[in-house]
Design an enzyme around this catalytic site. Structure first.
Site, PDB file in Angstrom:
ATOM      1  CB  CYS A   1      -7.306   2.081   2.477  1.00  0.00           C
ATOM      2  SG  CYS A   1      -6.478   1.045   1.280  1.00  0.00           S
ATOM      3  CD  GLU A   2      -9.154   3.495  -4.658  1.00  0.00           C
ATOM      4  OE1 GLU A   2      -8.553   3.150  -5.678  1.00  0.00           O
ATOM      5  OE2 GLU A   2      -9.911   4.484  -4.619  1.00  0.00           O
ATOM      6  CG  HIS A   3      -5.842  -0.363  -2.641  1.00  0.00           C
ATOM      7  ND1 HIS A   3      -4.721   0.443  -2.575  1.00  0.00           N
ATOM      8  CD2 HIS A   3      -6.382  -0.140  -3.866  1.00  0.00           C
ATOM      9  CE1 HIS A   3      -4.588   1.106  -3.709  1.00  0.00           C
ATOM     10  NE2 HIS A   3      -5.575   0.774  -4.503  1.00  0.00           N
ATOM     11  CG  HIS A   4      -6.072  -3.353   2.244  1.00  0.00           C
ATOM     12  ND1 HIS A   4      -5.118  -2.483   1.746  1.00  0.00           N
ATOM     13  CD2 HIS A   4      -5.654  -4.605   1.920  1.00  0.00           C
ATOM     14  CE1 HIS A   4      -4.164  -3.174   1.147  1.00  0.00           C
ATOM     15  NE2 HIS A   4      -4.455  -4.456   1.235  1.00  0.00           N
TER      16      HIS A   4
ATOM     17  CD  GLN B   1      -1.848  10.749   2.295  1.00  0.00           C
ATOM     18  OE1 GLN B   1      -1.869   9.755   3.018  1.00  0.00           O
ATOM     19  NE2 GLN B   1      -0.970  11.717   2.464  1.00  0.00           N
TER      20      GLN B   1
ATOM     21  CB  CYS C   1      -3.986  -0.673   4.321  1.00  0.00           C
ATOM     22  SG  CYS C   1      -3.143   0.754   3.631  1.00  0.00           S
TER      23      CYS C   1
ATOM     24  CG  HIS D   1      -2.354   5.167   4.519  1.00  0.00           C
ATOM     25  ND1 HIS D   1      -3.074   5.160   3.353  1.00  0.00           N
ATOM     26  CD2 HIS D   1      -1.841   6.423   4.638  1.00  0.00           C
ATOM     27  CE1 HIS D   1      -2.996   6.361   2.771  1.00  0.00           C
ATOM     28  NE2 HIS D   1      -2.251   7.142   3.539  1.00  0.00           N
TER      29      HIS D   1
END
Length: 208
Positions: free
Chosen positions: A99-102, A140, A170, A168
């Site tokens: 995940c590019e956020h976490h 995704q 996250c 996910h």
């Protein structure tokens, strides 16, 4: 500009931007030591001495997709199909992404299908295209579109369909803590978008 050129240009711009700001290995290892100290531990203690090196080597594997060209991968095709013109489907392609956020894992399966026009590609290449885009920081939805758009641009088939189902971490190991949930995304192009029967056949073949 052709669709292949569009995809290639986007990939080239991405690689150029990444290369311009990419730190060297020593800087990457020092960043890991900083995170270890921030977490509250001592990077100089025996159990953590080798951790920065191991983390950097793991990142090279996790994010190897930035160094691979999916267009080149798909360009070796075969025309000796004896007139085959039905759907080609590769189902249950397992992948691991982040995940590019976490920066925590996304683990799931992809189902990829296309209707060949005159050329087919080796089935392992479909799995490799999934892997190339999975081995990047991702969301995704974007990954689903990238896979479908690249296959369409290079093979120029009658249609492409991609469905991804993934868990996910996250949201399963942090935040709302909802284990057992799965996210499903799809991208339908050409015949799969325009012909409900074709789309239904694909969804039936993957058990949806």
């Amino acid at each position: 500009m052709s669709k292949v050129q569009d995809v290639r240009q986007a990939l080239a711009e991405e690689r150029e931007a990444s290369a311009a700001r990419r730190p060297d290995r020593a800087e990457a290892e020092e960043a890991v030591r900083t995170l270890l100290r921030w977490a509250g531990d001592d990077p100089a203690r025996e159990g953590l001495l080798g951790t920065p090196d191991r983390v950097v080597r793991a990142y090279e594997e996790f994010f190897g997709g930035y160094r691979t060209d999916p267009v080149e991968m798909l360009q070796r095709t075969f025309e000796e199909t004896d007139g085959y013109d039905e759907m080609v489907l590769l189902r249950d392609i397992r992948f691991e992404s982040h995940c590019e956020h976490h920066m925590v894992p996304i683990i799931g399966v992809a189902h990829v299908a296309y209707f060949p026009r005159t050329r087919v590609v080796g089935i392992s290449k479909l799995a490799r295209v999934v892997e190339v885009y999975a081995r990047r920081l991702q969301i995704q939805e974007k990954m689903t579109a990238q896979i479908a758009n690249t296959i369409e641009a290079v093979l120029q088939p009658h249609g492409v369909a991609v469905v991804i189902e993934a868990s996910h971490q996250c949201m399963t190991t942090r935040g709302v803590h909802k284990p057992g949930t799965a996210m499903v995304t799809s991208r339908m192009l050409g015949a799969f978008r325009n012909d409900p029967k074709t789309r239904q056949e694909f969804l039936g073949m993957i058990g949806k």
